[in-house]
Scaffold this motif. Structure first.
Motif, PDB file in Angstrom:
ATOM      1  N   SER A 142       0.812  -1.219   0.000  1.00 37.89           N
ATOM      2  CA  SER A 142       0.000   0.000   0.000  1.00 37.89           C
ATOM      3  C   SER A 142       0.844   1.267   0.000  1.00 37.89           C
ATOM      4  O   SER A 142       0.310   2.357  -0.071  1.00 37.89           O
ATOM      5  CB  SER A 142      -0.943   0.003   1.212  1.00 37.89           C
ATOM      6  N   ASN A 143       2.148   1.103   0.104  1.00 39.09           N
ATOM      7  CA  ASN A 143       3.043   2.256   0.147  1.00 39.09           C
ATOM      8  C   ASN A 143       4.256   1.950  -0.718  1.00 39.09           C
ATOM      9  O   ASN A 143       5.342   1.675  -0.229  1.00 39.09           O
ATOM     10  CB  ASN A 143       3.448   2.537   1.598  1.00 39.09           C
ATOM     11  N   VAL A 144       4.034   1.986  -2.033  1.00 38.91           N
ATOM     12  CA  VAL A 144       5.038   1.581  -2.998  1.00 38.91           C
ATOM     13  C   VAL A 144       5.738   2.803  -3.575  1.00 38.91           C
ATOM     14  O   VAL A 144       5.090   3.741  -4.020  1.00 38.91           O
ATOM     15  CB  VAL A 144       4.397   0.769  -4.147  1.00 38.91           C
ATOM     16  N   VAL A 145       7.053   2.796  -3.559  1.00 37.31           N
ATOM     17  CA  VAL A 145       7.824   3.807  -4.273  1.00 37.31           C
ATOM     18  C   VAL A 145       8.127   3.316  -5.672  1.00 37.31           C
ATOM     19  O   VAL A 145       7.944   3.998  -6.662  1.00 37.31           O
ATOM     20  CB  VAL A 145       9.140   4.119  -3.524  1.00 37.31           C
ATOM     21  N   ALA A 146       8.615   2.088  -5.761  1.00 39.22           N
ATOM     22  CA  ALA A 146       8.941   1.486  -7.049  1.00 39.22           C
ATOM     23  C   ALA A 146       8.966  -0.022  -6.878  1.00 39.22           C
ATOM     24  O   ALA A 146       9.063  -0.535  -5.760  1.00 39.22           O
ATOM     25  CB  ALA A 146      10.299   1.984  -7.558  1.00 39.22           C
ATOM     26  N   ASN A 147       8.881  -0.760  -7.970  1.00 40.20           N
ATOM     27  CA  ASN A 147       8.940  -2.213  -7.945  1.00 40.20           C
ATOM     28  C   ASN A 147      10.381  -2.638  -8.155  1.00 40.20           C
ATOM     29  O   ASN A 147      10.993  -2.290  -9.165  1.00 40.20           O
ATOM     30  CB  ASN A 147       8.041  -2.791  -9.044  1.00 40.20           C
ATOM     31  N   ASN A 148      10.943  -3.405  -7.215  1.00 40.06           N
ATOM     32  CA  ASN A 148      12.341  -3.793  -7.363  1.00 40.06           C
ATOM     33  C   ASN A 148      12.528  -5.003  -8.265  1.00 40.06           C
ATOM     34  O   ASN A 148      13.633  -5.520  -8.402  1.00 40.06           O
ATOM     35  CB  ASN A 148      13.005  -4.019  -5.999  1.00 40.06           C
ATOM     36  N   GLY A 149      11.442  -5.471  -8.883  1.00 41.70           N
ATOM     37  CA  GLY A 149      11.553  -6.537  -9.874  1.00 41.70           C
ATOM     38  C   GLY A 149      11.806  -7.900  -9.282  1.00 41.70           C
ATOM     39  O   GLY A 149      12.115  -8.854  -9.992  1.00 41.70           O
ATOM     40  N   GLY A 150      11.634  -8.030  -7.961  1.00 41.08           N
ATOM     41  CA  GLY A 150      11.841  -9.321  -7.345  1.00 41.08           C
ATOM     42  C   GLY A 150      13.274  -9.796  -7.472  1.00 41.08           C
ATOM     43  O   GLY A 150      13.537 -10.930  -7.857  1.00 41.08           O
ATOM     44  N   TYR A 151      14.229  -8.948  -7.137  1.00 44.61           N
ATOM     45  CA  TYR A 151      15.639  -9.308  -7.278  1.00 44.61           C
ATOM     46  C   TYR A 151      15.981 -10.583  -6.527  1.00 44.61           C
ATOM     47  O   TYR A 151      16.729 -11.429  -7.017  1.00 44.61           O
ATOM     48  CB  TYR A 151      16.511  -8.155  -6.773  1.00 44.61           C
ATOM     49  N   MET A 152      15.429 -10.745  -5.331  1.00 43.15           N
ATOM     50  CA  MET A 152      15.852 -11.850  -4.484  1.00 43.15           C
ATOM     51  C   MET A 152      15.622 -13.208  -5.127  1.00 43.15           C
ATOM     52  O   MET A 152      16.517 -14.051  -5.162  1.00 43.15           O
ATOM     53  CB  MET A 152      15.127 -11.803  -3.145  1.00 43.15           C
ATOM     54  N   ARG A 153      14.435 -13.418  -5.657  1.00 43.68           N
ATOM     55  CA  ARG A 153      14.120 -14.757  -6.150  1.00 43.68           C
ATOM     56  C   ARG A 153      14.866 -15.117  -7.433  1.00 43.68           C
ATOM     57  O   ARG A 153      15.564 -16.128  -7.475  1.00 43.68           O
ATOM     58  CB  ARG A 153      12.614 -14.918  -6.333  1.00 43.68           C
ATOM     59  N   PRO A 154      14.784 -14.328  -8.493  1.00 50.80           N
ATOM     60  CA  PRO A 154      15.467 -14.753  -9.723  1.00 50.80           C
ATOM     61  C   PRO A 154      16.981 -14.670  -9.649  1.00 50.80           C
ATOM     62  O   PRO A 154      17.682 -15.498 -10.215  1.00 50.80           O
ATOM     63  CB  PRO A 154      14.914 -13.808 -10.790  1.00 50.80           C
ATOM     64  N   PHE A 155      17.522 -13.695  -8.923  1.00 50.18           N
ATOM     65  CA  PHE A 155      18.961 -13.463  -8.979  1.00 50.18           C
ATOM     66  C   PHE A 155      19.734 -14.086  -7.822  1.00 50.18           C
ATOM     67  O   PHE A 155      20.930 -14.336  -7.948  1.00 50.18           O
ATOM     68  CB  PHE A 155      19.244 -11.964  -9.066  1.00 50.18           C
ATOM     69  N   LEU A 156      19.073 -14.339  -6.701  1.00 51.07           N
ATOM     70  CA  LEU A 156      19.762 -14.958  -5.577  1.00 51.07           C
ATOM     71  C   LEU A 156      19.408 -16.444  -5.483  1.00 51.07           C
ATOM     72  O   LEU A 156      20.232 -17.302  -5.778  1.00 51.07           O
ATOM     73  CB  LEU A 156      19.430 -14.227  -4.274  1.00 51.07           C
ATOM     74  N   THR A 157      18.187 -16.757  -5.083  1.00 52.64           N
ATOM     75  CA  THR A 157      17.845 -18.166  -4.883  1.00 52.64           C
ATOM     76  C   THR A 157      17.817 -18.961  -6.184  1.00 52.64           C
ATOM     77  O   THR A 157      18.146 -20.146  -6.194  1.00 52.64           O
ATOM     78  CB  THR A 157      16.487 -18.299  -4.170  1.00 52.64           C
ATOM     79  N   ASP A 158      17.445 -18.324  -7.297  1.00 50.06           N
ATOM     80  CA  ASP A 158      17.437 -19.025  -8.579  1.00 50.06           C
ATOM     81  C   ASP A 158      18.781 -18.962  -9.300  1.00 50.06           C
ATOM     82  O   ASP A 158      18.959 -19.604 -10.327  1.00 50.06           O
ATOM     83  CB  ASP A 158      16.355 -18.458  -9.505  1.00 50.06           C
ATOM     84  N   GLY A 159      19.711 -18.174  -8.787  1.00 46.18           N
ATOM     85  CA  GLY A 159      21.060 -18.157  -9.324  1.00 46.18           C
ATOM     86  C   GLY A 159      21.285 -17.272 -10.517  1.00 46.18           C
ATOM     87  O   GLY A 159      22.256 -17.456 -11.252  1.00 46.18           O
ATOM     88  N   GLY A 160      20.439 -16.265 -10.720  1.00 43.84           N
ATOM     89  CA  GLY A 160      20.634 -15.363 -11.845  1.00 43.84           C
ATOM     90  C   GLY A 160      21.841 -14.463 -11.705  1.00 43.84           C
ATOM     91  O   GLY A 160      22.324 -13.906 -12.686  1.00 43.84           O
ATOM     92  N   ASN A 161      22.334 -14.298 -10.476  1.00 44.08           N
ATOM     93  CA  ASN A 161      23.542 -13.506 -10.214  1.00 44.08           C
ATOM     94  C   ASN A 161      24.428 -14.311  -9.258  1.00 44.08           C
ATOM     95  O   ASN A 161      24.878 -13.828  -8.228  1.00 44.08           O
ATOM     96  CB  ASN A 161      23.173 -12.151  -9.617  1.00 44.08           C
ATOM     97  N   ALA A 162      24.681 -15.566  -9.641  1.00 48.90           N
ATOM     98  CA  ALA A 162      25.430 -16.481  -8.784  1.00 48.90           C
ATOM     99  C   ALA A 162      26.909 -16.124  -8.766  1.00 48.90           C
ATOM    100  O   ALA A 162      27.447 -15.575  -9.731  1.00 48.90           O
ATOM    101  CB  ALA A 162      25.245 -17.914  -9.282  1.00 48.90           C
ATOM    102  N   ALA A 163      27.557 -16.466  -7.666  1.00 46.64           N
ATOM    103  CA  ALA A 163      28.987 -16.205  -7.529  1.00 46.64           C
ATOM    104  C   ALA A 163      29.795 -17.233  -8.300  1.00 46.64           C
ATOM    105  O   ALA A 163      29.305 -18.307  -8.659  1.00 46.64           O
ATOM    106  CB  ALA A 163      29.379 -16.228  -6.058  1.00 46.64           C
TER     107      ALA A 163
END
Length: 579
Positions: free
Chosen positions: A307-328
């Motif tokens: 209810s208090n949105v500035v912007a949508n961060n695009g769900g960085y956590m799921r695709p890039f961290l847990t799914d490995g889109g930005n894996a080390a």
């Protein structure tokens, strides 16, 4: 608009010329409206300037910056066999490039604010709006110069399709950077200190003076970033990417002095309140807001809830961290120190090649490595819910900005803010600029900078990570410049710095052609039925090195100018060497 913008940007810019994106300004930078007001009834008071300036905040670095690690040797997207074209050296000159068009769109918007401010009565808010606009103009030009080198400098809005500014040729990067310094110096003198604004979005401030806006510290820290980049560029680069006289001392001096000013003014400090987990929690909810975390210098706001949105961060956590889109990658793992302060190849704790399991990489290491990567047994995420833990994988999933199972299930509706500038970078800038100026750095200056980071990482326990001293470097046959760079690379990993640091240091030609490797593969480990991957010396091979991975030192230190922009400029724009 021919030389600077594509057709989509034409629409945006002409719309903006008769109006601006409006914010309600009821709370913070958190409500954008879709209606526009024409110039003849707009630009009458400072509230109109505030609304126009709010649009510029959409250029604050966001989670897309974190994914720029994919350009480097530190990250890869394990979801696809395709490697980032910049990282592997396979890209070609594009017709258009968002880096180019978006930067000029923001420059145009900033120039528009500066010109229209003439019609607004004088006052402190008018001056602050002008300062913010000049900061964002500087930010856009820095991004352009960093990528393309010489770029057209446009210091006013474009009057129409026949305006000669459309055919501005490329301006020497030195002159563009001088304009960036001038804009930042103006903003630095006007913008408030961090403690003169509310400490969080939960506190309503005066319209135009809310949490998240540009502060004096943000300007100084960014100036230090710009100057460090230019100092390195002029010290380590030559033709074909840099021609003419060079003065790296000037830029390194600016970098050091700007960083030193932030340090001496005392509005910022490292986040340490969570003890051993301070480095990890810095990037989670405990580290949000200036009120909680004085390390935050500039953040990209995303809001508090649906209810208090500035912007949508695009769900960085799921695709890039847990799914490995930005894996080390293993490049990060091998760069990090062991707990005795020595690197791989020198430390008796070095486990490379003699790993006995999936946890070996994490033993006796810089605590920041352990808190940057998931390891077996760590709390993790699953679409099935419950309390899952991280299991057996042959990739390194990195976890900066990971906030837990609940947010995983809520993705992409996440509201964690992105830290665009933090105090740790200021300390690193200070240390590097100091060293580059004289070829040495005193233990006093190390204690003012890098050793504060080490103390935070180890929670003041030198057995976990000793302090960096000149005696330690000499005794162990280390190189101080390499250790300062290592410290930066480990501290700022997966925040969007690695590729650009390799570029300014002129080491991309050495690092990027190396093979992309992951964990050591164990035949007796159950990887959940996964097919055995290709290996190199026992490590999972994601991409072979040179010649599969390559970096053309005569070409790739600068990005190609978009070819459509060259054509639209009637060839007043020239292409970068060897593109």
């Amino acid at each position: 608009m021919k030389s600077l913008f594509n057709n989509n940007n034409l629409i945006i810019i002409f719309i903006f010329s008769i109006g601006v994106m409006i914010s309600s300004c009821v709370k913070q930078l958190d409500k954008y409206s879709s209606y526009r007001i024409s110039d003849d009834i707009f630009w009458k008071d400072s509230s109109h300037l505030i609304m126009a300036v709010n649009y510029l905040y959409s250029s604050v670095p966001d989670f897309n910056s974190a994914t720029e690690e994919l350009y480097s040797d530190f990250a890869l997207d394990i979801r696809t066999p395709t490697i980032n074209a910049i990282s592997e050296g396979s890209r070609t000159a594009p017709a258009n490039d968002a880096q180019w068009t978006n930067s000029y769109a923001f420059i145009r918007a900033a120039n528009n604010v500066l010109e229209k401010a003439v019609n607004v009565p004088d006052g402190s808010m008018k001056t602050y709006c002008i300062a913010q606009a000049r900061f964002f103009r500087a930010l856009a030009y820095y991004r352009l110069v960093r990528a393309y080198g010489d770029v057209p400098y446009v210091g006013r809005t474009i009057a129409g399709r026949e305006d000669e500014v459309l055919y501005t040729p490329r301006t020497d990067r030195r002159a563009v950077i001088d304009s960036v310094y001038a804009d930042l110096d103006f903003a630095m003198a006007i913008c408030p200190q961090a403690d003169q604004l509310p400490g969080s979005t939960s506190v309503q401030g005066k319209a135009g003076m809310e949490y998240g806006r540009i502060t004096r510290s943000a300007v100084l820290a960014f100036k230090s970033r710009v100057a460090l980049y230019e100092g390195s560029w002029e010290k380590y680069h030559d033709e074909p990417e840099l021609k003419g006289a060079k003065d790296p001392v000037r830029h390194f001096t600016i970098a050091k002095e700007a960083a030193q000013t932030v340090m001496s003014e005392g509005r910022h400090s490292l986040y340490t309140k969570d003890g051993d987990l301070s480095f990890q929690n810095l990037f989670r909810y405990p580290g949000e807001t200036y009120a909680n975390n004085k390390e935050n210098i500039l953040v990209r706001l995303y809001g508090k809830d649906i209810s208090n949105v500035v912007a949508n961060n695009g769900g960085y956590m799921r695709p890039f961290l847990t799914d490995g889109g930005n894996a080390a990658t293993r490049a990060f793992v091998t760069l990090a120190l062991y707990s005795d302060g020595l690197p791989a190849g020198k430390s008796p704790l070095d486990s490379n090649g003699i790993e006995t399991g999936l946890l070996t990489d994490y033993r006796n290491r810089d605590p920041r490595l352990v808190q940057t990567l998931f390891k077996v047994g760590d709390p993790y995420a699953s679409i099935s819910g419950g309390n899952p833990t991280y299991g057996n994988t042959y990739y390194y999933h990195q976890q900066k900005y990971w906030t837990g199972q609940a947010d995983f299930l809520a993705s992409p509706n996440l509201f964690l803010d992105f830290i665009a500038i933090r105090y740790a970078e200021v300390l690193l800038n200070y240390a590097e600029a100091t060293y580059e100026l004289g070829g040495s750095i005193s233990d006093v200056d190390l204690n003012l900078s890098i050793n504060l980071l080490r103390k935070r990482a180890a929670n003041n326990n030198p057995a976990k990570l000793p302090l960096l001293t000149n005696a330690f470097v000499t005794t162990n046959g280390l190189n101080m410049r390499e250790e300062i760079r290592r410290e930066r690379s480990v501290e700022l990993a997966y925040e969007g710095f690695r590729y650009w640091d390799l570029i300014r240091w002129k080491t991309a030609e050495t690092e990027l052609p190396k093979p992309l490797l992951e964990r050591k593969y164990f035949e007796n480990v159950n990887y959940g039925g996964s097919t055995k991957p290709p290996l190199e010396n026992g490590y999972v091979l994601y991409q072979k090195g040179n010649p599969t991975r390559r970096f053309d030192a005569a070409r790739d230190y600068l990005w190609p100018i978009p070819t459509a922009q060259i054509g639209l400029s009637n060839n007043t724009l020239t292409q970068n060497p060897n593109w």
